[in-house]
Design a protein around this motif. Structure first.
Motif, PDB file in Angstrom:
ATOM      1  N   GLN A  91      12.059  63.176  18.481  1.00 47.39           N
ATOM      2  CA  GLN A  91      11.272  61.866  18.867  1.00 47.39           C
ATOM      3  C   GLN A  91      11.216  61.019  17.808  1.00 47.39           C
ATOM      4  O   GLN A  91      11.055  59.964  17.732  1.00 47.39           O
ATOM      5  CB  GLN A  91       9.821  62.423  19.563  1.00 47.39           C
ATOM      6  CG  GLN A  91       9.237  61.287  20.022  1.00 47.39           C
ATOM      7  CD  GLN A  91       7.731  61.732  20.799  1.00 47.39           C
ATOM      8  OE1 GLN A  91       7.560  63.162  21.133  1.00 47.39           O
ATOM      9  NE2 GLN A  91       6.719  60.905  20.795  1.00 47.39           N
ATOM     10  N   SER A  94      14.272  59.500  16.692  1.00 43.52           N
ATOM     11  CA  SER A  94      14.664  58.444  17.588  1.00 43.52           C
ATOM     12  C   SER A  94      13.908  57.097  17.374  1.00 43.52           C
ATOM     13  O   SER A  94      14.411  56.060  17.404  1.00 43.52           O
ATOM     14  CB  SER A  94      14.196  58.760  19.136  1.00 43.52           C
ATOM     15  OG  SER A  94      15.048  59.793  19.607  1.00 43.52           O
ATOM     16  N   ARG A  95      12.735  57.200  16.868  1.00 36.12           N
ATOM     17  CA  ARG A  95      11.926  55.945  16.206  1.00 36.12           C
ATOM     18  C   ARG A  95      12.683  55.440  15.032  1.00 36.12           C
ATOM     19  O   ARG A  95      12.655  54.065  14.981  1.00 36.12           O
ATOM     20  CB  ARG A  95      10.338  56.408  16.035  1.00 36.12           C
ATOM     21  CG  ARG A  95       9.597  56.726  17.157  1.00 36.12           C
ATOM     22  CD  ARG A  95       8.308  57.377  16.589  1.00 36.12           C
ATOM     23  NE  ARG A  95       7.491  56.421  15.837  1.00 36.12           N
ATOM     24  CZ  ARG A  95       6.221  55.848  16.493  1.00 36.12           C
ATOM     25  NH1 ARG A  95       6.066  56.002  17.730  1.00 36.12           N
ATOM     26  NH2 ARG A  95       5.606  55.072  15.770  1.00 36.12           N
ATOM     27  N   SER A  98      15.692  53.515  16.409  1.00 34.82           N
ATOM     28  CA  SER A  98      15.173  52.361  17.311  1.00 34.82           C
ATOM     29  C   SER A  98      14.950  51.078  16.073  1.00 34.82           C
ATOM     30  O   SER A  98      15.242  49.766  16.617  1.00 34.82           O
ATOM     31  CB  SER A  98      13.779  52.541  18.046  1.00 34.82           C
ATOM     32  OG  SER A  98      12.963  52.806  17.276  1.00 34.82           O
ATOM     33  N   GLU A  99      14.530  51.463  14.981  1.00 32.28           N
ATOM     34  CA  GLU A  99      14.397  50.328  13.879  1.00 32.28           C
ATOM     35  C   GLU A  99      15.685  50.068  13.170  1.00 32.28           C
ATOM     36  O   GLU A  99      15.584  48.912  12.754  1.00 32.28           O
ATOM     37  CB  GLU A  99      13.434  50.712  12.874  1.00 32.28           C
ATOM     38  CG  GLU A  99      11.776  51.292  13.744  1.00 32.28           C
ATOM     39  CD  GLU A  99      10.794  51.427  12.733  1.00 32.28           C
ATOM     40  OE1 GLU A  99      11.234  51.338  11.429  1.00 32.28           O
ATOM     41  OE2 GLU A  99       9.487  51.789  13.158  1.00 32.28           O
ATOM     42  N   PRO A 101      18.975  50.177  14.753  1.00 33.61           N
ATOM     43  CA  PRO A 101      20.143  50.826  15.657  1.00 33.61           C
ATOM     44  C   PRO A 101      21.487  50.655  15.069  1.00 33.61           C
ATOM     45  O   PRO A 101      22.365  51.211  15.685  1.00 33.61           O
ATOM     46  CB  PRO A 101      19.801  50.053  16.936  1.00 33.61           C
ATOM     47  CG  PRO A 101      19.053  48.994  16.275  1.00 33.61           C
ATOM     48  CD  PRO A 101      18.350  49.116  15.293  1.00 33.61           C
TER      49      PRO A 101
END
Length: 337
Positions: A91, A94-95, A98-99, A101
């Protein structure tokens, strides 16, 4: 594929590996080994019976779904805290993805930035159930996820493209009939085995960190090389063509360099350990020359840098101690820094 003594040797090795697999208590290893066996079995059966197995295969897959779900639940309940910890790390990772990508955060930067993202997440979610199991880590327990975080979608796409480029032709390859030469039959079967090994390694890497160890790098490169060569149409026969020996030269050189580097680092670590074990606690300055001498070999290991900073602090050289701690953070964030 094998006969006589080779069959006996192979059977003994497989039995030995099976025992190690059971006692490893590694769920990722169990899953990957099972996936490799299923993959290899499907290839052999489909190529032998061709279209006659399509309907039975579909029915078997549908019937096995409940069993698969039950197995997943049982594996989770074996070590629920460990599984929850990995879900939590994924998790946070994944953050990070996402910042950044597209291009990722940079190769080798995961362990230097993960702890910062984890601290930010926990500060924003103080009541998170993951707070009680959050710990220091420098691996995401998933090699594809690590590639995505460090190299972005671009790097992950290239990685998957290379794998698919060598695996798809093997899967589509038809079995060579018995009227063909037996050596050709053996080559096709060996390609299936190498492909199954790659599948197992890939699945194992989704739940663990095998590429942290050099032997798995060599294993994956060897499998990719064999599969790629088989698709190029080039056949090398030992005894008739000795040019294949030239390909061993860079491998030997790289192996010698890695071995020499590892031996040098081990010697430095042993020397430092001996001094740290026997140094006079009232004279911390006596061990600082040893760290200064070994620093060129140890200056990329965050744990060694922290140890160096500790003895600098004991000697009241606080400025240099802070410098070493700050330098260690560029390699790995940690709670204690």
């Amino acid at each position: 594929l094998y006969s006589g003594r080779k069959k006996i040797l192979l059977s003994v090795l497989l039995l030995f590996l099976l025992v190690l697999l059971v006692y490893s208590q590694s769920r990722a290893a169990w899953i990957s080994a099972f996936a490799g066996i299923v993959f290899l079995s499907c290839l052999l059966l489909v190529n032998k019976y061709d279209s006659r197995l399509k309907k039975p295969a579909i029915i078997s897959v549908l019937l096995s779904i409940p069993l698969l779900l039950f197995t997943c639940k049982a594996l989770y309940q074996m070590k629920p805290v460990s599984a929850d910890g990995r879900f939590y790390i994924w998790q946070i990772s994944s953050r990070m993805l996402s910042e950044n990508p597209l291009s990722g955060i940079g190769i080798g930067k995961f362990k230097s930035q993960y702890m910062s993202y984890q601290a930010e997440y926990l500060s924003q979610n103080p009541g998170s159930p993951f707070a009680r199991i959050a710990d220091e880590t420098d691996v995401p327990f998933s090699e594809p996820l690590k590639i995505a975080v460090e190299q972005g979608v671009v790097g992950l796409t290239i990685f998957l493209a290379i794998l698919l480029a060598v695996l798809i032709p093997v899967i589509k390859k038809k079995h060579i009939k018995s009227k063909e030469r037996q050596t050709c039959v053996n080559e096709v079967w060996e390609q299936y085995v190498y492909a199954a090994v790659m599948i197992s390694l890939l699945i194992f890497s989704c739940f663990s960190y095998p590429f942290l160890y050099i032997q798995f790098h060599f294993l994956s490169i060897a499998c990719l090389a064999v599969l790629a060569r088989s698709q190029s149409g080039v056949r090398v026969i030992a005894g008739r063509n000795k040019t294949w020996l030239l390909s061993l030269i860079p491998c030997v050189l790289v192996g010698c360099y890695i071995s020499f580097t590892g031996m040098t680092y081990s010697v430095c670590m042993k020397k430092m350990h001996d001094y740290v074990t026997h140094f006079d606690a009232g004279k911390p300055e006596s061990i600082l020359p040893v760290f200064a001498e070994l620093e060129p070999s140890l200056n990329t290991n965050p744990n060694d840098l922290v140890s160096y900073a500790k003895f600098l602090s004991l000697n009241k050289e606080y400025g240099r101690a802070v410098e070493k701690l700050t330098e260690s953070l560029s390699y790995q964030s940690a709670y204690y820094t």
